[in-house]
Design a protein around this motif. Structure first.
Motif, mmCIF file in Angstrom:
data_model
loop_
_atom_site.group_PDB
_atom_site.id
_atom_site.type_symbol
_atom_site.label_atom_id
_atom_site.label_comp_id
_atom_site.label_asym_id
_atom_site.label_seq_id
_atom_site.Cartn_x
_atom_site.Cartn_y
_atom_site.Cartn_z
ATOM 1 N N ILE A 286 46.742 56.208 29.268
ATOM 2 C CA ILE A 286 46.193 56.401 27.945
ATOM 3 C C ILE A 286 47.136 55.908 26.967
ATOM 4 N N GLU A 287 48.252 56.547 26.857
ATOM 5 C CA GLU A 287 49.394 56.228 25.876
ATOM 6 C C GLU A 287 49.610 54.845 25.640
ATOM 7 N N ASN A 288 49.659 54.131 26.914
ATOM 8 C CA ASN A 288 49.922 52.744 27.142
ATOM 9 C C ASN A 288 48.933 51.855 26.290
ATOM 10 N N VAL A 289 47.653 52.175 26.519
ATOM 11 C CA VAL A 289 46.356 51.618 26.163
ATOM 12 C C VAL A 289 46.331 51.886 24.672
ATOM 13 N N LYS A 290 46.786 52.994 24.059
ATOM 14 C CA LYS A 290 46.730 53.307 22.682
ATOM 15 C C LYS A 290 47.752 52.227 22.263
ATOM 16 N N LYS A 291 49.239 52.251 22.799
ATOM 17 C CA LYS A 291 50.217 51.244 22.226
ATOM 18 C C LYS A 291 49.504 49.881 22.002
ATOM 19 N N GLU A 292 48.890 49.464 23.144
ATOM 20 C CA GLU A 292 48.378 47.933 23.007
ATOM 21 C C GLU A 292 47.494 47.876 21.816
ATOM 22 N N ALA A 293 46.430 48.996 21.825
ATOM 23 C CA ALA A 293 45.435 48.832 20.876
ATOM 24 C C ALA A 293 46.196 48.808 19.306
ATOM 25 N N LEU A 294 47.259 49.406 19.060
ATOM 26 C CA LEU A 294 47.673 49.561 17.935
ATOM 27 C C LEU A 294 48.276 48.040 17.501
ATOM 28 N N LYS A 295 48.327 47.292 18.129
ATOM 29 C CA LYS A 295 48.874 46.033 17.905
ATOM 30 C C LYS A 295 47.401 44.961 17.446
ATOM 31 N N THR A 296 46.280 45.473 17.364
ATOM 32 C CA THR A 296 45.181 45.050 17.014
ATOM 33 C C THR A 296 44.911 45.091 15.543
ATOM 34 N N PRO A 297 45.100 43.942 14.440
ATOM 35 C CA PRO A 297 45.074 44.034 13.313
ATOM 36 C C PRO A 297 43.710 44.887 12.579
ATOM 37 N N LEU A 298 43.719 45.496 11.681
ATOM 38 C CA LEU A 298 42.506 45.888 10.815
ATOM 39 C C LEU A 298 41.381 44.870 10.755
ATOM 40 N N GLN A 299 41.754 43.808 10.387
ATOM 41 C CA GLN A 299 40.763 42.692 10.066
ATOM 42 C C GLN A 299 40.059 42.521 11.501
ATOM 43 N N GLY A 300 40.669 42.426 12.711
ATOM 44 C CA GLY A 300 40.411 42.227 13.787
ATOM 45 C C GLY A 300 39.455 43.210 14.243
ATOM 46 N N ILE A 301 39.934 44.497 14.053
ATOM 47 C CA ILE A 301 38.935 45.489 14.493
ATOM 48 C C ILE A 301 37.632 45.550 13.843
ATOM 49 N N VAL A 302 37.700 45.320 12.437
ATOM 50 C CA VAL A 302 36.422 45.132 11.525
ATOM 51 C C VAL A 302 35.535 44.198 11.926
ATOM 52 N N ALA A 303 36.059 42.867 12.215
ATOM 53 C CA ALA A 303 35.393 41.696 12.481
ATOM 54 C C ALA A 303 34.745 41.913 13.852
ATOM 55 N N SER A 304 35.440 42.514 14.976
ATOM 56 C CA SER A 304 34.664 42.831 16.137
ATOM 57 C C SER A 304 33.431 43.786 15.900
ATOM 58 N N LEU A 305 33.805 44.837 15.402
ATOM 59 C CA LEU A 305 32.739 45.844 15.076
ATOM 60 C C LEU A 305 31.651 45.198 14.540
ATOM 61 N N GLU A 306 31.783 44.187 13.446
ATOM 62 C CA GLU A 306 30.431 43.648 12.836
ATOM 63 C C GLU A 306 29.963 42.709 13.968
ATOM 64 N N GLY A 307 30.849 42.071 14.622
ATOM 65 C CA GLY A 307 30.129 40.897 15.581
ATOM 66 C C GLY A 307 29.652 41.540 16.754
ATOM 67 N N MET A 308 29.989 42.762 17.321
ATOM 68 C CA MET A 308 29.155 43.626 18.309
ATOM 69 C C MET A 308 27.899 44.285 18.047
ATOM 70 N N LYS A 309 27.903 44.643 16.384
ATOM 71 C CA LYS A 309 26.659 45.206 15.851
ATOM 72 C C LYS A 309 25.416 44.227 15.742
ATOM 73 N N ILE A 310 25.874 42.783 15.561
ATOM 74 C CA ILE A 310 24.838 41.921 15.354
ATOM 75 C C ILE A 310 24.447 40.903 16.740
ATOM 76 N N ARG A 311 25.229 41.365 17.708
ATOM 77 C CA ARG A 311 24.635 40.555 19.007
ATOM 78 C C ARG A 311 23.518 40.865 19.550
ATOM 79 N N ILE A 312 22.952 39.750 20.169
ATOM 80 C CA ILE A 312 21.466 39.910 20.527
ATOM 81 C C ILE A 312 21.352 40.162 21.750
ATOM 82 N N ASP A 313 20.089 40.677 22.100
ATOM 83 C CA ASP A 313 19.998 41.075 23.739
ATOM 84 C C ASP A 313 19.708 39.947 24.567
#
Length: 260
Positions: A166-193
């Motif tokens: 789990i600590e290793n996954v967190k370390k990799e996740a912390l490489k994700t830039p803020l813009q990448g996180i927000v853009a992905s959350l916005e993208g997942m939110k609007i995805r269609i069925d």
């Protein structure tokens, strides 16, 4: 690691082995390293492509919203560059959403589909609100958001047992830039069925679920494959089957690839 330029955006990918093409797509806050334990096994008999999705790993951000279609087009650009005409796709969580978008946009390239801890359904209204809350939370405290998000993906039984992983996954996740996180959350939110794809597409399909997945309700997930030929595999743990059930998952996926 290799790179191509797609719409002025650097897309990172890897390509190893020979044979039927297998495209492995990571989930939210992950990158192609999540497949490190899988590629050596899979590439013995297959050509394995892993790709960093938009705003993750070494792939750059493209904008404020990274839709699943934007990601699918980036995947298509990589496969076109590699001259791959057909492939089997396996996507973890958000990677599954991208694989479904790809299947809708480029059906002629689909040889098989595996949804790993993922769903064909759109976000519920409650889940959309949770995405908005997540966007606020990550803007307020980036590190805390990531640490909490990652721990909550594992079943409670495994959080102590898999502490190092789990600590290793967190370390990799912390490489994700803020813009990448927000853009992905916005993208997942609007995805269609895209549940219809599980019912009407001709290629082999598999749904892999965790019975104690804290993110996707197990019983609701089963509903989407009623009256379909989608093969179901259930593991007794959480949302991170590639870690919580790694050896079993490798065997399951190799078995699926053989049948396609």
């Amino acid at each position: 690691m290799k790179n191509i330029l797609h719409k002025n955006t650097n897309i990172a990918f890897s390509d190893s082995g020979k044979g039927t093409a297998i495209v492995l797509l990571h989930g939210f806050l992950e990158n192609q390293k999540m497949w490190d334990a899988f590629v050596p096994e899979f590439s013995k008999k297959h050509r394995v492509i892993t790709i960093d999705l938009l705003g993750h790993g070494e792939t750059e951000c493209m904008g404020y919203v990274h839709s699943m279609e934007n990601n699918a087009e980036a995947v298509h650009a990589v496969l076109t560059h590699l001259r791959i005409r057909k492939a089997i796709f396996a996507g973890h969580s958000m990677g599954g959403y991208v694989a479904l978008a790809f299947a809708e946009l480029f059906p002629e390239m689909m040889k098989g589909l595996v949804l790993l801890n993922s769903t064909s359904r759109a976000d519920s209204e409650e889940r959309k609100l949770n995405r908005d809350r997540a966007i606020k939370a990550v803007k307020q405290s980036y590190v805390n958001f990531i640490r909490m998000s990652i721990a909550n993906l594992f079943s409670e039984d495994n959080r102590e047992r898999l502490d190092t992983e789990i600590e290793n996954v967190k370390k990799e996740a912390l490489k994700t830039p803020l813009q990448g996180i927000v853009a992905s959350l916005e993208g997942m939110k609007i995805r269609i069925d895209r549940e219809v794809l599980l019912h009407l597409t001709p290629y082999p399909k598999m749904l892999i679920l965790g019975e104690k997945d804290p993110v996707l309700n197990y019983n609701e997930s089963l509903e989407q494959i009623e009256d379909t030929d989608v093969k179901l595999v259930s593991f007794p743990d959480g949302h991170m089957s590639h870690i919580e059930n790694q050896d079993e998952l490798i065997a399951v996926l190799l078995g699926f690839f053989k049948t396609v």
